[in-house]
Scaffold this motif. Structure first.
Motif, PDB file in Angstrom:
ATOM      1  N   HIS A  53      85.284 -74.574   1.554  1.00 25.46           N
ATOM      2  CA  HIS A  53      84.259 -73.687   2.113  1.00 25.46           C
ATOM      3  C   HIS A  53      82.846 -74.226   1.899  1.00 25.46           C
ATOM      4  O   HIS A  53      82.093 -74.409   2.845  1.00 25.46           O
ATOM      5  CB  HIS A  53      84.401 -72.292   1.511  1.00 25.46           C
ATOM      6  CG  HIS A  53      83.287 -71.350   1.839  1.00 25.46           C
ATOM      7  ND1 HIS A  53      82.959 -71.004   3.133  1.00 25.46           N
ATOM      8  CD2 HIS A  53      82.423 -70.696   1.040  1.00 25.46           C
ATOM      9  CE1 HIS A  53      81.948 -70.160   3.112  1.00 25.46           C
ATOM     10  NE2 HIS A  53      81.596 -69.968   1.853  1.00 25.46           N
ATOM     11  N   ASP A  84      84.517 -75.112   8.337  1.00 27.13           N
ATOM     12  CA  ASP A  84      84.467 -74.081   7.303  1.00 27.13           C
ATOM     13  C   ASP A  84      85.586 -73.074   7.544  1.00 27.13           C
ATOM     14  O   ASP A  84      85.608 -72.402   8.573  1.00 27.13           O
ATOM     15  CB  ASP A  84      83.105 -73.385   7.333  1.00 27.13           C
ATOM     16  CG  ASP A  84      82.954 -72.316   6.268  1.00 27.13           C
ATOM     17  OD1 ASP A  84      83.914 -72.087   5.504  1.00 27.13           O
ATOM     18  OD2 ASP A  84      81.865 -71.723   6.203  1.00 27.13           O
ATOM     19  N   PRO A  85      86.537 -72.948   6.616  1.00 30.59           N
ATOM     20  CA  PRO A  85      87.648 -72.018   6.833  1.00 30.59           C
ATOM     21  C   PRO A  85      87.231 -70.554   6.779  1.00 30.59           C
ATOM     22  O   PRO A  85      87.961 -69.687   7.238  1.00 30.59           O
ATOM     23  CB  PRO A  85      88.617 -72.348   5.696  1.00 30.59           C
ATOM     24  CG  PRO A  85      87.790 -73.003   4.658  1.00 30.59           C
ATOM     25  CD  PRO A  85      86.661 -73.678   5.362  1.00 30.59           C
ATOM     26  N   ASP A  86      86.053 -70.256   6.260  1.00 29.56           N
ATOM     27  CA  ASP A  86      85.571 -68.875   6.175  1.00 29.56           C
ATOM     28  C   ASP A  86      84.591 -68.516   7.289  1.00 29.56           C
ATOM     29  O   ASP A  86      83.915 -67.499   7.210  1.00 29.56           O
ATOM     30  CB  ASP A  86      84.886 -68.638   4.824  1.00 29.56           C
ATOM     31  CG  ASP A  86      85.874 -68.660   3.674  1.00 29.56           C
ATOM     32  OD1 ASP A  86      87.079 -68.567   3.934  1.00 29.56           O
ATOM     33  OD2 ASP A  86      85.434 -68.763   2.522  1.00 29.56           O
ATOM     34  N   VAL A  89      83.713 -66.803  10.166  1.00 26.59           N
ATOM     35  CA  VAL A  89      84.302 -65.666  10.882  1.00 26.59           C
ATOM     36  C   VAL A  89      84.167 -65.833  12.394  1.00 26.59           C
ATOM     37  O   VAL A  89      85.102 -65.533  13.141  1.00 26.59           O
ATOM     38  CB  VAL A  89      83.651 -64.345  10.423  1.00 26.59           C
ATOM     39  CG1 VAL A  89      84.204 -63.169  11.192  1.00 26.59           C
ATOM     40  CG2 VAL A  89      83.871 -64.163   8.940  1.00 26.59           C
ATOM     41  N   ASN A 136      84.284 -68.417  14.146  1.00 24.16           N
ATOM     42  CA  ASN A 136      85.296 -69.353  14.620  1.00 24.16           C
ATOM     43  C   ASN A 136      86.706 -68.782  14.441  1.00 24.16           C
ATOM     44  O   ASN A 136      87.566 -68.969  15.300  1.00 24.16           O
ATOM     45  CB  ASN A 136      85.162 -70.678  13.864  1.00 24.16           C
ATOM     46  CG  ASN A 136      86.004 -71.758  14.484  1.00 24.16           C
ATOM     47  OD1 ASN A 136      86.050 -71.896  15.695  1.00 24.16           O
ATOM     48  ND2 ASN A 136      86.680 -72.524  13.646  1.00 24.16           N
ATOM     49  N   ASN A 137      86.940 -68.090  13.349  1.00 27.48           N
ATOM     50  CA  ASN A 137      88.277 -67.563  13.067  1.00 27.48           C
ATOM     51  C   ASN A 137      88.685 -66.438  14.015  1.00 27.48           C
ATOM     52  O   ASN A 137      89.872 -66.221  14.226  1.00 27.48           O
ATOM     53  CB  ASN A 137      88.362 -67.070  11.625  1.00 27.48           C
ATOM     54  CG  ASN A 137      88.205 -68.193  10.635  1.00 27.48           C
ATOM     55  OD1 ASN A 137      88.316 -69.363  10.986  1.00 27.48           O
ATOM     56  ND2 ASN A 137      87.940 -67.860   9.397  1.00 27.48           N
ATOM     57  N   LEU A 138      87.723 -65.725  14.558  1.00 29.08           N
ATOM     58  CA  LEU A 138      88.043 -64.596  15.438  1.00 29.08           C
ATOM     59  C   LEU A 138      87.820 -64.897  16.916  1.00 29.08           C
ATOM     60  O   LEU A 138      87.769 -63.981  17.731  1.00 29.08           O
ATOM     61  CB  LEU A 138      87.226 -63.371  15.034  1.00 29.08           C
ATOM     62  CG  LEU A 138      87.575 -62.786  13.675  1.00 29.08           C
ATOM     63  CD1 LEU A 138      86.683 -61.603  13.352  1.00 29.08           C
ATOM     64  CD2 LEU A 138      89.030 -62.383  13.620  1.00 29.08           C
ATOM     65  N   ASP A 152      89.874 -66.107  19.094  1.00 35.28           N
ATOM     66  CA  ASP A 152      91.010 -65.658  19.911  1.00 35.28           C
ATOM     67  C   ASP A 152      90.935 -64.164  20.183  1.00 35.28           C
ATOM     68  O   ASP A 152      91.192 -63.722  21.305  1.00 35.28           O
ATOM     69  CB  ASP A 152      92.339 -65.997  19.225  1.00 35.28           C
ATOM     70  CG  ASP A 152      92.569 -67.497  19.144  1.00 35.28           C
ATOM     71  OD1 ASP A 152      92.029 -68.227  20.002  1.00 35.28           O
ATOM     72  OD2 ASP A 152      93.274 -67.936  18.222  1.00 35.28           O
ATOM     73  N   TRP A 170      93.371 -60.323   5.676  1.00 35.90           N
ATOM     74  CA  TRP A 170      92.959 -61.712   5.882  1.00 35.90           C
ATOM     75  C   TRP A 170      93.196 -62.583   4.651  1.00 35.90           C
ATOM     76  O   TRP A 170      93.557 -63.752   4.772  1.00 35.90           O
ATOM     77  CB  TRP A 170      91.496 -61.796   6.302  1.00 35.90           C
ATOM     78  CG  TRP A 170      90.533 -61.537   5.186  1.00 35.90           C
ATOM     79  CD1 TRP A 170      90.032 -60.339   4.803  1.00 35.90           C
ATOM     80  CD2 TRP A 170      90.007 -62.502   4.272  1.00 35.90           C
ATOM     81  NE1 TRP A 170      89.210 -60.484   3.712  1.00 35.90           N
ATOM     82  CE2 TRP A 170      89.176 -61.804   3.361  1.00 35.90           C
ATOM     83  CE3 TRP A 170      90.152 -63.884   4.121  1.00 35.90           C
ATOM     84  CZ2 TRP A 170      88.496 -62.441   2.331  1.00 35.90           C
ATOM     85  CZ3 TRP A 170      89.477 -64.512   3.091  1.00 35.90           C
ATOM     86  CH2 TRP A 170      88.657 -63.794   2.213  1.00 35.90           C
ATOM     87  N   TYR A 198      95.231 -66.005   4.907  1.00 34.81           N
ATOM     88  CA  TYR A 198      94.458 -67.233   4.776  1.00 34.81           C
ATOM     89  C   TYR A 198      94.713 -67.936   3.447  1.00 34.81           C
ATOM     90  O   TYR A 198      95.080 -69.103   3.408  1.00 34.81           O
ATOM     91  CB  TYR A 198      92.956 -66.964   4.930  1.00 34.81           C
ATOM     92  CG  TYR A 198      92.159 -68.185   4.586  1.00 34.81           C
ATOM     93  CD1 TYR A 198      92.170 -69.286   5.428  1.00 34.81           C
ATOM     94  CD2 TYR A 198      91.478 -68.285   3.383  1.00 34.81           C
ATOM     95  CE1 TYR A 198      91.495 -70.442   5.090  1.00 34.81           C
ATOM     96  CE2 TYR A 198      90.795 -69.428   3.048  1.00 34.81           C
ATOM     97  CZ  TYR A 198      90.804 -70.503   3.896  1.00 34.81           C
ATOM     98  OH  TYR A 198      90.155 -71.648   3.550  1.00 34.81           O
ATOM     99  N   ASN A 253      97.134 -71.563   1.868  1.00 37.94           N
ATOM    100  CA  ASN A 253      96.206 -72.640   1.529  1.00 37.94           C
ATOM    101  C   ASN A 253      96.054 -72.897   0.042  1.00 37.94           C
ATOM    102  O   ASN A 253      95.577 -73.956  -0.352  1.00 37.94           O
ATOM    103  CB  ASN A 253      94.835 -72.353   2.146  1.00 37.94           C
ATOM    104  CG  ASN A 253      94.844 -72.499   3.635  1.00 37.94           C
ATOM    105  OD1 ASN A 253      95.481 -73.401   4.156  1.00 37.94           O
ATOM    106  ND2 ASN A 253      94.184 -71.611   4.331  1.00 37.94           N
TER     107      ASN A 253
END
Length: 110
Positions: free
Chosen positions: A58, A67-69, A71, A73-75, A77, A99, A103, A107
């Motif tokens: 992160h 960055d895996p956190d 948001v 980018n993560n949302l 879809d 989450w 997540y 990992n």
């Protein structure tokens, strides 16, 4: 409490400024037995795993696509689904409460 104490301690924020350097040190916090871990870090995830995942993945990619956190980018879809916004809002409470399991579990146990 967890956000201010555990997060900052794991980052080394209290290493030099707190008088009890053995207690609030990033390398000693929540390490050294079940009782100490339960008092410092009442979570299913091991603090060492969180340190590697959070500090390395992160903070070294903060606000970047990697960055895996991140948001936004993560949302993507969910945001791009061709459904009314109200249905997207209905999914959010489920995502907010689950989450961490989806997540961090895969990992941190690699």
């Amino acid at each position: 409490r967890w956000t201010m104490i555990a997060h900052h301690t794991c980052h080394g924020g209290y290493d030099k400024c707190h008088p009890n350097k053995n207690r609030w040190n990033r390398f000693k916090f929540a390490v050294g037995g079940t009782w100490k871990r339960m008092c410092d870090w009442f979570d299913w995830m091991m603090p060492e795993a969180w340190n590697v995942e959070h500090n390395n993945r992160h903070h070294y990619c903060l606000s970047e696509i990697e960055d895996p956190d991140l948001v936004e980018n993560n949302l993507v879809d969910l945001r791009d689904l061709p459904v009314p916004t109200i249905f997207k809002w209905m999914v959010l409470p489920i995502l907010v409460t689950t989450w961490k399991w989806f997540y961090y579990a895969p990992n941190t146990y690699k």
